[in-house]
Design an enzyme around this catalytic site. Sequence first.
Site, PDB file in Angstrom:
ATOM      1  N   LYS A  83       0.842  -1.205   0.000  1.00 19.94           N
ATOM      2  CA  LYS A  83       0.000   0.000   0.000  1.00 19.94           C
ATOM      3  C   LYS A  83       0.875   1.252   0.000  1.00 19.94           C
ATOM      4  O   LYS A  83       0.615   2.207  -0.716  1.00 19.94           O
ATOM      5  CB  LYS A  83      -0.914   0.034   1.228  1.00 19.94           C
ATOM      6  N   CYS A 140     -12.711   1.858  16.412  1.00 20.77           N
ATOM      7  CA  CYS A 140     -11.403   1.326  16.082  1.00 20.77           C
ATOM      8  C   CYS A 140     -10.489   1.156  17.290  1.00 20.77           C
ATOM      9  O   CYS A 140      -9.846   0.128  17.433  1.00 20.77           O
ATOM     10  CB  CYS A 140     -10.816   2.257  15.034  1.00 20.77           C
ATOM     11  N   MET A 141     -10.407   2.152  18.175  1.00 22.11           N
ATOM     12  CA  MET A 141      -9.496   2.001  19.316  1.00 22.11           C
ATOM     13  C   MET A 141     -10.028   2.544  20.630  1.00 22.11           C
ATOM     14  O   MET A 141      -9.270   2.708  21.573  1.00 22.11           O
ATOM     15  CB  MET A 141      -8.101   2.537  19.033  1.00 22.11           C
ATOM     16  N   MET A 173      -7.576  -4.926  16.482  1.00 16.77           N
ATOM     17  CA  MET A 173      -9.037  -4.915  16.409  1.00 16.77           C
ATOM     18  C   MET A 173      -9.724  -6.111  17.068  1.00 16.77           C
ATOM     19  O   MET A 173     -10.848  -5.991  17.517  1.00 16.77           O
ATOM     20  CB  MET A 173      -9.488  -4.801  14.951  1.00 16.77           C
ATOM     21  N   GLY A 196      -4.963   1.305  14.288  1.00  9.72           N
ATOM     22  CA  GLY A 196      -5.341   1.092  12.897  1.00  9.72           C
ATOM     23  C   GLY A 196      -5.178   2.299  12.003  1.00  9.72           C
ATOM     24  O   GLY A 196      -4.877   2.176  10.828  1.00  9.72           O
ATOM     25  N   GLN A 197      -5.403   3.489  12.546  1.00 14.25           N
ATOM     26  CA  GLN A 197      -5.425   4.681  11.696  1.00 14.25           C
ATOM     27  C   GLN A 197      -4.207   5.567  11.978  1.00 14.25           C
ATOM     28  O   GLN A 197      -3.671   5.565  13.078  1.00 14.25           O
ATOM     29  CB  GLN A 197      -6.717   5.466  11.927  1.00 14.25           C
TER      30      GLN A 197
END
Lengths: 788, 194
Positions: A93, A183-184, A375, A412-413
């Site tokens: 990616k 997400c968190m 997650m 995750g982000q």
Amino acid sequence: MSDIPRRTFLKVLGTTSAASCGIAAFSCDDRREAEKIAATQAALTPEQLTWGKAPCRYCGTGCGVEVGVKDNRIMAVRGDTASPVNRGLLCVKGYHLPAMLYGKDRLLYPQLRQPDGSLKRISWDEALDLVASKFKGALEEHGPESVAVYGSGQWTIFDGYTALKWVKGGMRSNNLEPNARLCMASAVMGFVTQFQSDEPMGCYDDFEFGDDFIFWGHNVAEMHPVLFSRILETKRKKPGSRIIDLATRRTATSDYADMYIEFRPGGDLALANGILHLLVKNDQVDHAFIKENLVFKRGIEDPAVIGYGCYEDQADRYVFKEEMKDASFEELKTFLADYTPERVSELSGVSVAQIEALAKVYGDNKRGTVSTWCMGVNQHYRGTWMNNLITDLHLITGKIGRPGSNPFSMTGQPAACGTVREVGTLCNRLPSDRVVTNPEHRAETEKIWGLPEGTISEKPGYHAVDMFRAMQRGDIKCMWIQTTNPWVTLPNLHRFERKPGDGRFIVVSDIYPTPTTEVADLILPAAGWVEREGMFGNSERRTQHWDKLIDPPGEAKEDAWQMIQVARRMGMGHLFPWPEDDWHRPMFEEYRSFTVGNGKDLATYEQLRATRGLVWPVVDGKETRYRYAAGFDPYVKKKSGVHFYKAKGYGEKAAFWLRPYNPPPESPDTEFPYWLCTGRVLEHWHTGSMTRRVKELQQAVPSAYVEINRADAQDLGLKDGDWVRVTSRRGELKLRAKVDGRGKPPRGSLFIPFFDEHLLVNVLTLDAMCNISYQPDYKKCAVKIERA
Amino acid sequence: MMPLWRHARVIAAVCCLGAVAVSCNPQTSAKPNPPADAVVQTKADSKSLERAARRAYDGAPPVIPHGNLGASCVACHSAKGIQFGEMGFAPPMPHETSPGKGPGKFARCTQCHVFKETDEVFVENSFAGLQQDLRRGSRQNPLAPPVMPHPVFMRENCAACHTGPAAREEIRCTHPERGRCNQCHVAPVTQTEF
């Protein structure tokens, strides 16, 4: 070659040469395609590009990339060898980042939905006036609870800080939430309940210093590939280092695991308690550490009292009130008596031998133990509890706050830490560990913002899922969604179907059309990644700055700018008193003043511009690799050991929480006999709005599929690629079966990735959530599968 | 924060090169280098096109040009590569293959190299990437060995592209038997100061 018969080999090449340039035959079609590509490529040397630095746009690892620009366009990237995060390496990616900005359908102009459903281009002035009047109207007519901003863990620090100041300091509402709630949030509440300060104590160096790496329910190889590479390198250089993969399905990560331990969904709660049981029973706990550094706490434990936030009686405004009680080590012993290896084995599906092996790993005080999670633990109906339990394992053994031994939450982000958790763009938070419910915190915030006392509301706003439920009910009239795609990501999606013109007003800022822009009344074009100046903060507390490197296309503008303009039009310009052409630096310095002296000290703007990011707390210009650790953290005055100085409410000690097993909200039964888990794949990021527009990534994984165990497939007469229908109590989805793909679920279990906006797995998922973090559980619900 | 050893290597190589140049041909050492943009562009031959089609830009990891063979990648992309008759040559890898007991940081090939399952795109994309730099490395004097015209990070195994069946004419090495390339050819320092 010996393994592959020549005929098979030719067949494989033959079937793929149409889809790719085969090894031998470079066909006419391939040549035409290649010429087309070559024509678009410019013959330049790397030296002829201007290179700038930036963190990667995608995950929370925060890899450094160098971005090569020519004539206002990105032509290449390369892994930044000077970045301490990735040391030059990227994942697929990251290597394909540049194309992410050049999809042909970039949103270029503000567009307003017309009564017939079509979109009409309008000017920025018209658009901003309209947003300001809608928000102002809702505030005047229905009060601060009727407006909402739903942002993102991909917001830059500037975007998040702007939103926070505007919503909480300007509109006096606390209805500010990020997609990071999905997400968190459980990790936040995990750290907050135990250390009264969010974010981990360790850093990525743990991946070299550690001996045993225990992955609790996450596929590191695909989701944090570069960190996984660092761990694999450690495995090469350090004989005896081990990977232990605790999971509900076999993944690419399992291929490299020294121990693969499969547990039943929800069984992790029992498993962690089972390990604790053995540690206490075998006296493999660090008594001196416990005495010096721990307090024991417990809360409400009865599932009937707590609920899951999804059934009818709790489907609206699910708010759970935790009651914290003191406990003790003696009480812990009694509490753990129930979690014998035999009972835990029954609850979790993990064998007694494996539970004992895990206890041995955690109990061995000579080896560094790093537990990581993402997650699987956070998107959990008892996500905060699971966070607590993993940290408990480190607290009770004293394996915390030292290089190579820490609980480490992977994010995750890219700015879930930097923006959401540190700036505090959550419905109950303010910058740098402050909360709206604390009068002192509100007063400090009002003082820095120069606002009158009592401006900030003390009532927390709606948490993410509740926010959309409130909008569905009509309680929220006006909502601005930025840099996220809730109409793909919300659980139990059918609850949130909407048609424009239903009396609510939804503004969406994004770089591409998505299912969320489809339901928007007004679409605003956003500047992406290096089209604007920004800062992200990654999983290891590293704040990273980048300069604007290219102009955004069309009339696209950065999110923060959009909100500032609307605030000005609402008479709240005093919140952003900086010049139009130089507001990033003063805004950051104002934000930084929240952090200095608070144990979360950020580096100065100049320092961040000149470095590949620094790990906070940054005191006297020096970063802190290990928080709370003597010899590393300047806030710790002790000569050795740790000091949890942020936990004032616990007497500057960490809290060990007793957390029991609770059953999942929905389990397979005769009608819906399969577990369903959702997640990501390496090639796509989140809802795919960026990565699906990158040719190489999209062509590698073109659409969603359902992974099924080979034996289950045989029972159902299915083979790889067959069309199937997956049905839950909430919806159904038709897609192709994947047998023996990269992920291999056990019998009775399915997996569907969520990146595909045309195959929405969230029509199936259950909107159950963690009782403390309000983070939904996307990892377990009951479904059935049949041939379609 | 470039690793020290790499600095040392570059410095040593530069010193060595300088010494050779001075002792062999002192009178030409003051001559300017050929201009950096002396690009030797060849026609877009099949090999160039094939190479470009597999990469988003020069420097991007190539997509895998064959289907999933179900075998370990290094079985064929081994130290010397393998010729599969008329089907083509499986070249060795230009980056290290993590020798040692454990897997190592480059163990997961599919972290960067992906298969191509379809020709379809989701949305057209107008990205135009950097093309391969076929310029010959600049020389200090006509007899001096050229400096490497591209960064060497993850391209440490020069032989992978400059020798053997995979080497294209324009960049094929005339003296592979010498082995230690960086004794004479130095790499550009690509570390950008920001």
